[in-house]
Scaffold this motif. Structure first.
Motif, mmCIF file in Angstrom:
data_model
loop_
_atom_site.group_PDB
_atom_site.id
_atom_site.type_symbol
_atom_site.label_atom_id
_atom_site.label_comp_id
_atom_site.label_asym_id
_atom_site.label_seq_id
_atom_site.Cartn_x
_atom_site.Cartn_y
_atom_site.Cartn_z
ATOM 1 N N LEU A 129 -8.777 -13.480 14.899
ATOM 2 C CA LEU A 129 -7.342 -13.231 14.873
ATOM 3 C C LEU A 129 -6.761 -13.169 16.282
ATOM 4 N N LEU A 138 -3.545 -15.404 16.507
ATOM 5 C CA LEU A 138 -2.284 -14.705 16.259
ATOM 6 C C LEU A 138 -1.150 -15.103 17.214
ATOM 7 N N TYR A 149 -0.325 -18.557 6.795
ATOM 8 C CA TYR A 149 -1.176 -17.749 5.930
ATOM 9 C C TYR A 149 -2.632 -18.042 6.281
ATOM 10 N N THR A 170 -5.311 -3.223 12.700
ATOM 11 C CA THR A 170 -4.130 -2.987 11.867
ATOM 12 C C THR A 170 -3.417 -1.680 12.194
ATOM 13 N N ARG A 218 -1.530 -3.408 15.824
ATOM 14 C CA ARG A 218 -0.311 -3.895 15.164
ATOM 15 C C ARG A 218 0.936 -3.079 15.559
ATOM 16 N N PHE A 225 2.434 -8.601 11.502
ATOM 17 C CA PHE A 225 1.730 -9.430 10.524
ATOM 18 C C PHE A 225 1.390 -8.583 9.309
ATOM 19 N N ASP A 226 1.305 -9.231 8.155
ATOM 20 C CA ASP A 226 0.863 -8.577 6.926
ATOM 21 C C ASP A 226 -0.638 -8.785 6.793
ATOM 22 N N PHE A 227 -1.331 -7.776 6.274
ATOM 23 C CA PHE A 227 -2.791 -7.804 6.257
ATOM 24 C C PHE A 227 -3.300 -7.267 4.924
ATOM 25 N N ILE A 275 -4.111 -12.821 5.816
ATOM 26 C CA ILE A 275 -3.092 -12.454 6.800
ATOM 27 C C ILE A 275 -1.881 -13.369 6.667
#
Length: 354
Positions: free
Chosen positions: A103, A107, A118, A137, A141, A151-153, A170
């Motif tokens: 990541l 990222l 995604y 996270t 984050r 970001f969504d995890f 992610i």
């Protein structure tokens, strides 16, 4: 895109995979072809391992680029990037290679893609020599969000050393631009909390031992430390593993982490104390970012609009390496201002736009 290929020596400073990750990420963001030589020359087994190769292949696909030298054991690669594209991407490391490090390289690129991205990533979620996904996270984050991105995890399955087999999903929304961040005073502690976990066939009492040892250490500076103790669901974490992640928040908005993974020949209370001591060290130094986040903020500072100023503790070798590579590949220059037990890192960012 510049036709000039900039050459990076992978044996400099840290001499490991971080040089490759930062060089490749900036190559893609700045549309700058690069050649990286002497990859991981500072390691016992030089060259690309599967984890590094999977990261390279992933970002090469994301930027529709051309990669030369992309094979296990390669000590030299050349990357010609193109446009960063959103969409759906998958990358699985067969070993316990770190998902967090996959990541790290991808990222920043996804933040400047032409649409939502995604990712489905596989490998080690909680691995040695890399941030645990829980740190990524719960600590990194919130720091990223100060720069104006997130970001969504979703954790599907945990993967521990040596089997790996973890899986995360992610979702990243692109930004127009990152904003500069100023974090100069650590302030007062407002809360300390965390998670102490075991998985597989290991007994639950290990999580209590780690948490109790960490809490006893941290109670000297903060009462009411809240560390959750639990055994992972077998469907999410079927293999043996245990560890602890602690987060400290301050009145000035600093988020500081401490973490440790259990080892076979190490008492669980030692594991808990290690995580607590990482928090204590950061606070003693007056640092607004812990040593694990310190090197990760360098590329964000370099890309942001405006002048970022962030107080850290003693500069780690990883941070010195990150600064060295960023300055080689961009026009950004960093100033390091000593201040007691801490240092203030400053730079005027590139104000990169998607």
């Amino acid at each position: 895109m510049s036709c000039e290929v900039i050459q990076i020596d992978g044996s400099e400073l840290e001499g490991g995979g971080q040089i490759l990750r930062i060089a490749v990420t900036l190559s893609i963001l700045l549309h700058q072809p690069i050649r990286v030589l002497n990859i991981r020359a500072g390691r016992g087994k030089p060259g690309l391992m599967e984890q590094h190769l999977k990261g390279l292949e992933l970002v090469t696909e994301i930027c529709n680029g051309k990669l030369k030298g992309g094979f296990i054991g390669s000590t030299e690669i050349e990357l010609w990037p193109s446009k960063i594209r959103g969409g759906n991407y998958t990358s699985f490391v067969k070993t316990a290679g770190s998902i967090s490090l996959l990541l790290q390289v991808a990222l920043p690129c996804m933040l400047f893609a032409d649409s939502d991205t995604y990712l489905t990533l596989g490998g080690g979620t909680n691995a040695e020599m890399a941030p645990q996904v829980d740190y990524t996270t719960e600590v990194f984050r919130p720091i990223l969000e100060k720069f104006g991105a997130t970001f969504d995890f979703d954790l599907v399955r945990r993967g521990y050393f040596p089997k790996g087999g973890g899986k995360v999903e992610i979702h990243v929304r692109p930004v127009t631009q990152l904003k500069a961040v100023e974090l100069l005073e650590v302030g007062n502690l407002t809360s300390v909390y965390g998670w102490s976990f075991v998985a597989g066939n290991l007994p639950t009492h290990l999580s209590h031992t780690m948490a109790n040892a960490a809490s006893d250490k941290l109670n000297k500076i903060q009462k009411n430390v809240k560390i959750e103790r639990y055994k992972e669901d077998a469907d999410i974490a079927p293999d043996n593993g245990f560890g602890i992640v602690i987060v400290a928040e301050t009145s000035t908005g600093c988020v500081i982490g401490g973490s440790a993974l259990g080892r076979r020949n190490e008492k669980p209370e030692v594991t808990g104390i290690k995580a607590a001591e990482e928090i204590l060290t950061s606070l003693d130094e007056g640092s607004c970012v812990d040593k694990h986040g310190q090197d990760q903020i360098i590329i964000l500072m370099a890309l942001a609009e405006g002048r970022s100023r962030i107080r850290v503790g003693e500069l780690t070798l990883h941070t010195k390496t990150a600064i060295y590579i960023v300055e080689q590949l961009s026009k950004v220059r960093f100033d390091i201002i000593p201040h007691g037990n801490s240092n203030i890192i400053e730079c005027d960012g590139l104000a990169l736009k998607a």
